[in-house]
Design an enzyme around this catalytic site. Structure first.
Site, PDB file in Angstrom:
ATOM      1  N   TRP A 319      39.230  36.892  36.774  1.00 20.72           N
ATOM      2  CA  TRP A 319      39.638  37.462  38.108  1.00 20.72           C
ATOM      3  C   TRP A 319      38.739  38.408  38.671  1.00 20.72           C
ATOM      4  CZ3 TRP A 319      40.232  42.857  39.467  1.00 20.72           C
ATOM      5  CH2 TRP A 319      41.203  42.888  40.436  1.00 20.72           C
ATOM      6  N   HIS A 320      37.811  39.271  37.985  1.00 18.30           N
ATOM      7  CA  HIS A 320      36.863  39.994  38.389  1.00 18.30           C
ATOM      8  C   HIS A 320      35.529  39.293  39.208  1.00 18.30           C
ATOM      9  CE1 HIS A 320      38.817  42.841  35.655  1.00 18.30           C
ATOM     10  NE2 HIS A 320      38.579  44.001  36.521  1.00 18.30           N
ATOM     11  N   GLY A 321      35.476  38.277  38.754  1.00 18.53           N
ATOM     12  CA  GLY A 321      34.438  37.513  39.685  1.00 18.53           C
ATOM     13  C   GLY A 321      33.682  36.118  39.084  1.00 18.53           C
ATOM     14  N   PHE A 464      35.978  42.106  44.458  1.00 15.30           N
ATOM     15  CA  PHE A 464      36.800  41.579  43.956  1.00 15.30           C
ATOM     16  C   PHE A 464      38.168  41.300  44.765  1.00 15.30           C
ATOM     17  CE2 PHE A 464      35.345  44.740  40.498  1.00 15.30           C
ATOM     18  CZ  PHE A 464      34.386  43.830  40.093  1.00 15.30           C
TER      19      PHE A 464
END
Length: 464
Positions: A319-321, A464
């Site tokens: 999710w963060h990258g 994000f």
């Protein structure tokens, strides 16, 4: 547009607040349409074309939610799967397809062109809110008939680009039924001022220390490695918690209530407790929409339990990258959380459990901040005086001497000292409460001086 930018503080926000409160209170629909319109303008300020990406997600979510509400049985589940799949497809195309293609090209006889796609700001936040909407409607919440109201929920500018992730179940009743007041406006302003201070005074200045250390991987002294790691951990906390405070304050100014997103994570005495205090909205989102649907902890075997935790933390990292460092960061927390369960450490409340929690939090942030896994390993080794330029060097001395006030203020502000002071009884509590608005005003004025002066103003969560 950043909350900490001059255009937002001196033009956008004052005009929006003024016009909003000039609109008659009985015209709730008009106020909602106004907030929706200015939210779209806010998002379009930097990259107008990406508004259409967000509008696509909103329209799809609105359409499928209406269909889900009117359907039953297998078709209802199919519509939910299609709706969630559509939102995730948009997220995958813009955030992950380049990373996915690059890694496919490492396979024999595969050589695909790598798409160069600019990442829309806040796409992870608004797609998760869109998923929350359709899932909550599937679970029995009433779908919004008005497309404008769905736009307001997903695109509302206070939480649009950096959260907290607001679930539809927490927001639905507030769309039409909320109470604005001058008292709430003032309290929201106080919260916004403190968040702005966290971001502009603390995070932005601690960024100089972190950037100096992480740009010197391979040539770090022991003291500079630790100074950079601690500086970045504080920078990250004040960057994100500062934006969350500003978002919560802004929401309150317009009568909305957002749940807290941080609760003094630096006092945590286990990794389990840390993730109940850090980015609370993301943790609770994965708990309610991934972990529990997978069976949560109510499963027959330990293997299935650990598989559920693995899936959650793989997705949390992703999710963060689209970088292997984020995956490695997620897997680190997966291992630590499983280890705490196996060893029974999640309930420990000792000074050494606090030390190990803070160490792994700081070490995890090194992995999180590094450009690649190799760089992360080199940095972590330097924190143990392996392959360093010595115990200390001129750079460490300079950055410590130059930024020690911000480091001390950061450590103090990361502790719940203010909460303890305000919890006191008697006249002392009265004095603290009376001084609170003056303190907020002072922080706001100092923060404004930093904004007017200009300077380094990074925003970590733009990615994000």
């Amino acid at each position: 547009m950043l909350f900490s930018s001059a255009i937002f503080l001196f033009a956008f926000l004052p005009v929006v607040v003024l016009v909003y409160y000039l609109l008659p209170k009985r015209c709730a629909a008009a106020r909602n349409i106004f907030l929706t319109a200015v939210s779209l303008l806010f998002y379009a300020w930097g990259e107008p074309r990406f508004v259409f990406v967000m509008l696509l997600v909103i329209v799809l979510s609105w359409f499928f939610a209406r269909k889900i509400e009117m359907t039953a049985g297998t078709l209802k589940k199919t519509l939910l799967a299609v709706a969630v799949g559509a939102d995730l497809t948009v997220l995958f195309i813009f955030k992950y397809i380049g990373f996915f293609t690059e890694n496919l090209n490492h396979l024999p006889f595969v050589q695909l062109p790598v798409p160069q796609i600019t990442l829309p700001i806040g796409i992870s936040f608004f797609t998760f809110q869109a998923i929350s909407y359709v899932v909550d409607v599937y679970r029995g919440h009433v779908a919004q008939k008005s497309l404008w109201d769905v736009m307001l929920y997903i695109a509302f500018f206070p939480q649009l680009i950096a959260g907290p992730i607001v679930r539809y179940s927490d927001f639905a009743d507030q769309i039409r039924n909320r109470q604005e007041s001058l008292q709430k406006l003032a309290k929201g302003g106080y919260r916004f001022a403190l968040g702005l201070g966290k971001k502009v005074i603390l995070s932005n200045n601690l960024a100089y220390v972190a950037d100096a250390a992480f740009s010197s991987v391979g040539n770090l002294s022991l003291s500079m490695a630790w100074l950079g790691a601690i500086g970045y951990s504080l920078q990250l906390y004040f960057d994100f918690s500062g934006y969350s405070d500003m978002a919560i304050g802004l929401g309150q100014m317009f009568g909305f209530r957002f749940l807290e997103n941080f609760n003094y994570p630096f006092i945590s005495r286990s990794i389990t407790e840390l993730w109940r205090r850090w980015h609370i909205s993301l943790g609770s989102w994965f708990r309610d929409y991934v972990y529990i649907p997978l069976g949560g902890s109510r499963v027959k075997t330990k293997h299935r339990l650990y598989l559920n935790i693995f899936v959650v933390w793989l997705l949390t990292g992703a999710w963060h990258g689209a970088k292997w460092t984020y995956i490695a960061w997620g897997m680190m927390y997966f291992v630590l959380l499983c280890a705490e369960r196996i060893l029974g450490w999640s309930g420990k409340k000792t000074w050494y459990s606090w030390l190990y929690t803070i160490y792994f939090f700081v070490a995890g942030n090194v992995v999180f901040r590094s450009e690649n896994v190799t760089g992360a390993i080199k940095y972590l080794l330097a924190m143990f005086n392996i392959h360093t330029s010595g115990l200390t060097d001129a750079k460490a001395v300079y950055y410590f001497a130059e930024y020690i006030p911000f480091l001390i203020m950061g450590i103090v502000a990361a502790m719940p000292i203010a909460v303890w002071l305000r919890s006191r009884t008697g006249r002392f509590k009265e004095v603290i409460n009376r001084l609170y608005p003056i303190w907020c005003a002072a922080v706001f004025l100092v923060a404004l001086s930093f904004v007017v002066k200009g300077g380094y103003n990074p925003f970590i969560y733009f990615d994000f």
